[in-house]
Structure formats: structure tokens, C-alpha cells
Design a protein around this motif. Sequence first.
Motif, mmCIF file in Angstrom:
data_model
loop_
_atom_site.group_PDB
_atom_site.id
_atom_site.type_symbol
_atom_site.label_atom_id
_atom_site.label_comp_id
_atom_site.label_asym_id
_atom_site.label_seq_id
_atom_site.Cartn_x
_atom_site.Cartn_y
_atom_site.Cartn_z
ATOM 1 N N ILE A 1 0.130 4.016 -11.125
ATOM 2 C CA ILE A 1 -0.876 3.761 -10.571
ATOM 3 C C ILE A 1 -0.623 3.600 -9.089
ATOM 4 O O ILE A 1 0.425 3.007 -8.750
ATOM 5 C CB ILE A 1 -1.327 2.418 -11.153
ATOM 6 C CG1 ILE A 1 -1.632 2.198 -12.746
ATOM 7 C CG2 ILE A 1 -2.671 1.802 -10.289
ATOM 8 C CD1 ILE A 1 -1.913 1.071 -13.202
ATOM 9 N N GLY A 2 -1.511 4.309 -8.213
ATOM 10 C CA GLY A 2 -0.881 3.972 -6.803
ATOM 11 C C GLY A 2 -1.599 2.978 -6.246
ATOM 12 O O GLY A 2 -2.821 2.669 -6.428
ATOM 13 N N ILE A 3 -0.843 2.119 -5.504
ATOM 14 C CA ILE A 3 -1.297 1.014 -4.930
ATOM 15 C C ILE A 3 -2.243 1.351 -3.595
ATOM 16 O O ILE A 3 -1.467 1.982 -2.629
ATOM 17 C CB ILE A 3 -0.339 0.004 -4.655
ATOM 18 C CG1 ILE A 3 0.261 -0.591 -5.972
ATOM 19 C CG2 ILE A 3 -0.849 -1.482 -4.042
ATOM 20 C CD1 ILE A 3 -0.499 -1.039 -7.386
ATOM 21 N N VAL A 4 -3.138 0.858 -3.514
ATOM 22 C CA VAL A 4 -3.994 1.290 -2.256
ATOM 23 C C VAL A 4 -4.464 0.214 -1.352
ATOM 24 O O VAL A 4 -5.041 0.671 -0.340
ATOM 25 C CB VAL A 4 -5.600 1.783 -2.667
ATOM 26 C CG1 VAL A 4 -5.382 2.954 -3.669
ATOM 27 C CG2 VAL A 4 -6.528 0.629 -3.544
ATOM 28 N N ALA A 5 -3.690 -0.882 -1.465
ATOM 29 C CA ALA A 5 -3.787 -2.074 -0.481
ATOM 30 C C ALA A 5 -2.671 -2.860 -0.595
ATOM 31 O O ALA A 5 -2.316 -3.217 -2.069
ATOM 32 C CB ALA A 5 -5.109 -2.735 -0.681
ATOM 33 N N GLU B 1 0.963 -1.145 0.052
ATOM 34 C CA GLU B 1 -0.021 0.036 -0.026
ATOM 35 C C GLU B 1 0.743 1.326 0.031
ATOM 36 O O GLU B 1 1.805 1.431 0.655
ATOM 37 C CB GLU B 1 -0.910 0.113 1.433
ATOM 38 C CG GLU B 1 -1.882 1.118 1.316
ATOM 39 C CD GLU B 1 -2.921 1.314 2.411
ATOM 40 O OE1 GLU B 1 -3.406 2.044 2.665
ATOM 41 O OE2 GLU B 1 -2.630 0.175 3.188
ATOM 42 N N GLY B 2 0.632 2.240 -0.954
ATOM 43 C CA GLY B 2 1.374 3.386 -1.030
ATOM 44 C C GLY B 2 2.417 3.394 -2.079
ATOM 45 O O GLY B 2 3.064 4.210 -2.630
ATOM 46 N N ASP B 3 2.666 1.941 -2.412
ATOM 47 C CA ASP B 3 3.452 2.018 -3.794
ATOM 48 C C ASP B 3 3.035 2.682 -5.054
ATOM 49 O O ASP B 3 1.764 2.752 -5.144
ATOM 50 C CB ASP B 3 3.925 0.300 -4.064
ATOM 51 C CG ASP B 3 4.716 -0.359 -3.089
ATOM 52 O OD1 ASP B 3 5.267 0.547 -2.323
ATOM 53 O OD2 ASP B 3 4.864 -1.254 -3.069
ATOM 54 N N VAL B 4 3.793 2.898 -5.954
ATOM 55 C CA VAL B 4 3.240 3.584 -7.263
ATOM 56 C C VAL B 4 4.035 2.815 -8.275
ATOM 57 O O VAL B 4 5.002 2.516 -8.324
ATOM 58 C CB VAL B 4 3.904 4.845 -7.324
ATOM 59 C CG1 VAL B 4 3.376 5.473 -8.791
ATOM 60 C CG2 VAL B 4 3.029 5.846 -6.395
ATOM 61 N N VAL B 5 3.314 2.115 -9.103
ATOM 62 C CA VAL B 5 3.871 1.403 -9.942
ATOM 63 C C VAL B 5 3.480 2.173 -11.613
ATOM 64 O O VAL B 5 2.621 2.728 -11.612
ATOM 65 C CB VAL B 5 2.932 0.135 -10.413
ATOM 66 C CG1 VAL B 5 3.336 -0.838 -9.088
ATOM 67 C CG2 VAL B 5 1.679 0.090 -10.600
ATOM 68 N N GLU B 6 4.326 1.886 -12.324
ATOM 69 C CA GLU B 6 4.388 2.678 -13.786
ATOM 70 C C GLU B 6 3.902 1.569 -14.697
ATOM 71 O O GLU B 6 4.575 0.419 -14.756
ATOM 72 C CB GLU B 6 5.632 3.189 -14.208
ATOM 73 C CG GLU B 6 5.879 4.488 -13.514
ATOM 74 C CD GLU B 6 6.959 5.312 -13.860
ATOM 75 O OE1 GLU B 6 7.591 4.867 -14.885
ATOM 76 O OE2 GLU B 6 7.582 6.375 -13.211
ATOM 77 N N PHE B 7 3.043 1.735 -15.598
ATOM 78 C CA PHE B 7 2.462 1.178 -16.526
ATOM 79 C C PHE B 7 1.922 1.655 -17.873
ATOM 80 O O PHE B 7 1.179 2.252 -17.690
ATOM 81 C CB PHE B 7 1.451 -0.143 -16.089
ATOM 82 C CG PHE B 7 1.138 -1.297 -17.204
ATOM 83 C CD1 PHE B 7 2.078 -2.397 -16.995
ATOM 84 C CD2 PHE B 7 0.257 -1.071 -17.899
ATOM 85 C CE1 PHE B 7 1.863 -3.452 -17.759
ATOM 86 C CE2 PHE B 7 0.252 -2.248 -18.842
ATOM 87 C CZ PHE B 7 1.001 -3.453 -18.870
ATOM 88 N N ASN B 8 2.740 1.232 -18.885
ATOM 89 C CA ASN B 8 2.221 2.151 -20.339
ATOM 90 C C ASN B 8 2.263 3.531 -19.968
ATOM 91 O O ASN B 8 1.239 4.217 -20.361
ATOM 92 C CB ASN B 8 1.006 1.568 -20.833
ATOM 93 C CG ASN B 8 0.932 0.090 -21.444
ATOM 94 O OD1 ASN B 8 2.236 -0.285 -21.701
ATOM 95 N ND2 ASN B 8 -0.026 -0.366 -21.555
#
Length: 548
Positions: free
Chosen positions: A34-38, A23-30
Motif C-alpha cells: 500500500i503506497g502512503i499518499v500523505a 508520504e511515498g512510503d510503501v507498507v506491506e500488509f497481508n
Amino acid sequence: MAHNTLKIHPEDNVLVALTDLREGDVVEFNGKQIGIVANIPAKHKFAEQPLAAGQEIIMYGSLVGKATEAIPAGGILTTSNVKHQVSGFTGKTKTIDWQAPDVSKWVDKSFMGFHRADGQVGTGNYWLVIPLVFCENRNVETIKQAFMENLGFGQQDLYKEYVQQMVELYQAGKTDEIATLPLQPNSPNGRHRVFENIDGIKFLTHEGGCGGIRQDSDMLCALLAGYIHNPNVAGATVLSLGCQNAQVPILEERIKALNPNFSKPLIILEQQKEGTEQQLLTQAIRQTFLALVEANKQTREPAPLSKLVIGMECGGSDGFSGISANPAIGHVSDLIVALGGKSILSEFPELCGVEQEIINRCVDDKTADRFVHLMRAYAHAAEAVGSGFDMNPSPGNIKDGLITDAIKSAGAAKKGGTSPVADVLDYGEYVVQPGLNLLCTPGNDVESTTAMAGSGANMMLFTTGLGTPTGNPITPVIKVSSNTKLAERMPDIIDVDTGPVIAGEKTIEEMGEAMLDYIIEVASGKSITKAQLLGQDDFIPWKRGVSL
């Protein structure tokens, strides 16, 4: 694919976590963040964009569920916010133009197999001892005890010796030492096989043959006939009581239907005709020994790869199975089909949601219609007893990311590769058409592998993400892990690791090609699978009542 996320199909609205996300990670895609909320464990899915309550979940390009509540972007999909849902299906709506893979590398290759009079080629040379009814199980076990050690087929019993060591410590008053007693491998007993060209004697005990419904006894006879007809089998000893539903003439009729010119040695003894148990067993052991002498005269000879019949199974699946292991063996299936061989895709409950895609791959309307009929009949039978395909995922499946049957099925279907469906078979029917064959079986691992061997599979590929020891008495089962952690944790059951696909180190095609080379080694008797080393001879006939 990014380093920690994967989008399987361009039309999907969910992503797969390839590593644990916090939770709180940010992933990059295309190009977007996208912020991970769980917290999202590896193998699980999360929303690529906000999903409204009631919105369809798309994965593998197919409908696999619907959101039961709003799911934010970066939110994990769970059994509490997603419900199983699939698309309907009809007859063929289009024809697939299949592009076969390049098989020039294998065209001139062969495996060393046992050639049978009917043209089939075995990857092993086994003798079967079979009861027609459960009443004969004890007699079969008696024959097993008589033969296994004396003919050199007995396995090292590590644990019997382990207990003996404990007994000796206890009797010597050294009970405290038992808590730290290590398991020590036994030294080889020095016994060699009496019959060098026989790979084993297999004893197929079961709980059927009488009671229940006549359909189950008839199907049991069909299954046993398929095992006797399987090219990996040199011949069989069959024990009958005499009064059971699974009568000898039914078995004989089934064998004749498979091969009117059947010529393998077949010993059939009926206890109620032979007299005493001792008379029955003496006859069975003497006749079987003499038959083994003849079976031992057969040797391995070169055979084209078109003689391979590959069964494909998955069990203990995880969220990576449909991404690595299943597509990899799907590519093997395509290679085998392109070489003129046969492959078998079973587990009909795990084709739920991808029916239309499979229907469109059928070679003609008749084949497609049979698949539709068998799928609907199976689904109705499940519903009639208060169940359904949606209840197929196991607790282990769900824990590791397969939260609906449609998600599980969309990944499981990848085992069938991309080739046309040449034929559709009901349980107990035998494969005759080159190409991809669909076989109606339960999703249960052993009931399905049991059925594929009875339908003529002379090799099997079995994918797993969680780990399962499943094997088969007559057909080598190559166990394929979907992830490297499993292969490292349970090396005693895993033959091939497709984890490098998840790590981005190998392509699906590379893994499939390497697997085909390994199949040739096993089929030739040059390599032995882990299931064979463990003596994992699983055999469970399907009672045609509902079994998912």
C-alpha cells in the motif's frame, strides 16, 4: 499486525499506523503493498483500499463513520473526509456464549482488606467529611486545616517552600538568581500518623445541594450515600446548613435503602440548629476525633478476590487506547468476573455505536431493555440542548487519531472485556450483582470516576494515551498508559505501561494478568498509586442536566 501497521478486526477497511508514516512510503500488509499518499502520524488511520464518497468506514468490526469524499488507498482519515455514523440498535438479537478465562492462578489468592459489617471489604480505611450543601464548604475546609497536619496526613508542600526561597532572594537583592532557582525537595517533617490504621480523612466539597433542580439535590444525596456506604469508608461527618434542598432525611433515606442495617459511625450536624459557627465546628471536630479513635481499631484481614469491585475509566484517550490499554483492563475485568467479583463500565456517551453488541451481551431482556432506555434518554437529552454524542471527542482525542465518537467509543468499550452484562445501573445506583455492571455516567473523567466510587468501586483502572492526573478521594486509581512514550514523559502519574502491546513485546492477556497482580498489591495497602502520592482527590457530582 505488521511492524508499522495494524488491522484490528478482519472486517475493517482501515489500518492503524503504529509508527509515523511518510508520504511515498510503501507498507506491506497481508501480502499486498500500500503506497502512503500523505504523512500519517502514529495512532491515525488510513484506507486499506480506495473508499468512495459515502462509503462506510469499518473499524473494530463496527460502523464508525462514512467517507464524505473519495479517499485513496494509503490516504489518511481526518475530520474533513470522514463523518460520524453508527448502526442502529434494538433489543437482544442473539445470546453470547461466554468462555471465561482460566483463573486457576488466582483462585487461592487474597488481598488484605478492611471487612465491613455488611460483608463488603475495603481496600482502604478512610473517614469522610461532607457538606450537604455548598454553604458548608468553608466549614469543611476549616476542619481540614485543623486535622490534616496535626494528625500526620498533611503532604509535603514543595512549592510553598519554593516561593519562600524566592521571597528571601528578592529581599536580599538577589532577584537575578530567581531565574535559575531549582526546586529542592523539602526534608520530611518527621510527623507520623496519629491513627496508623486510617488511610486518610477526605473532604468532599462541591457546588451542589441547593438551587438548580430538586433532581440534582436528590442525586447528590444518592451519591453521598454511596460514598458513605462504600467499603473503603469507615464513617463520615456530615455538615448541613438546614434550609437547603438536599435535606438530612433524604440522605438518611438513601443510606437506609442501600443498607437497612447500616452501622457505621455517622455524625450529622446542622448549623442552623447548633448556633454559632464556633459551636458547630467545635462539635464536629470533637466528635470526629473520637470517631477516628474507634475507626483506628479496624485492621486489614485476608479477603478473597471476589470482594474486589473494579471501576474502569478512560480519559485523555489516543489512537492506541483501544488497542493496548483498554483491552488489557478489559481482560482484567474478565478475570475479576470469573473470580466472582464485580466490575463497572461507565461513560455511556462512549458506548455510542457499539450498543447492539452490548445489548446482546446482557444476561436477559430486562437488563438489555434498561440499557436501551438509558442510552436513548441520554442521547435525547443531549440533542435537546443542541449537542449530541457525536460531539464527544475532545481536541486532544482528535489530534491523536480519534476523529469520530464512534471510533472513540469502539475502543473505549474494550474496557468492558467480553463477559456478560450482569446489570445496568442509573447514576447514583449501587452495584450488587457479581459480574460486569454498566453504570450511566457522562464521559467526563472526574464525573465518571466520582460516580463509580459512589456505586461501590473499591479499586479503579484508568487508561490514558495523552496523560491525565485524575484520582479519587476514597478509591485508589491505577493509571494505565496506552503507549510507552507517555509513561516515560509523565512517570509521576502513570502506574502501568501497556506500550509493550503496541511494540509486540507482550500480549493483551499478559498485560491484564500483570495488572491483576498489581491490583492485589494496591488493594492490600502494599503499593500506593501515583494519584494517591500526588494527593489527587477529584470529586465532581454530575448535575443531571446534560454533561458529555
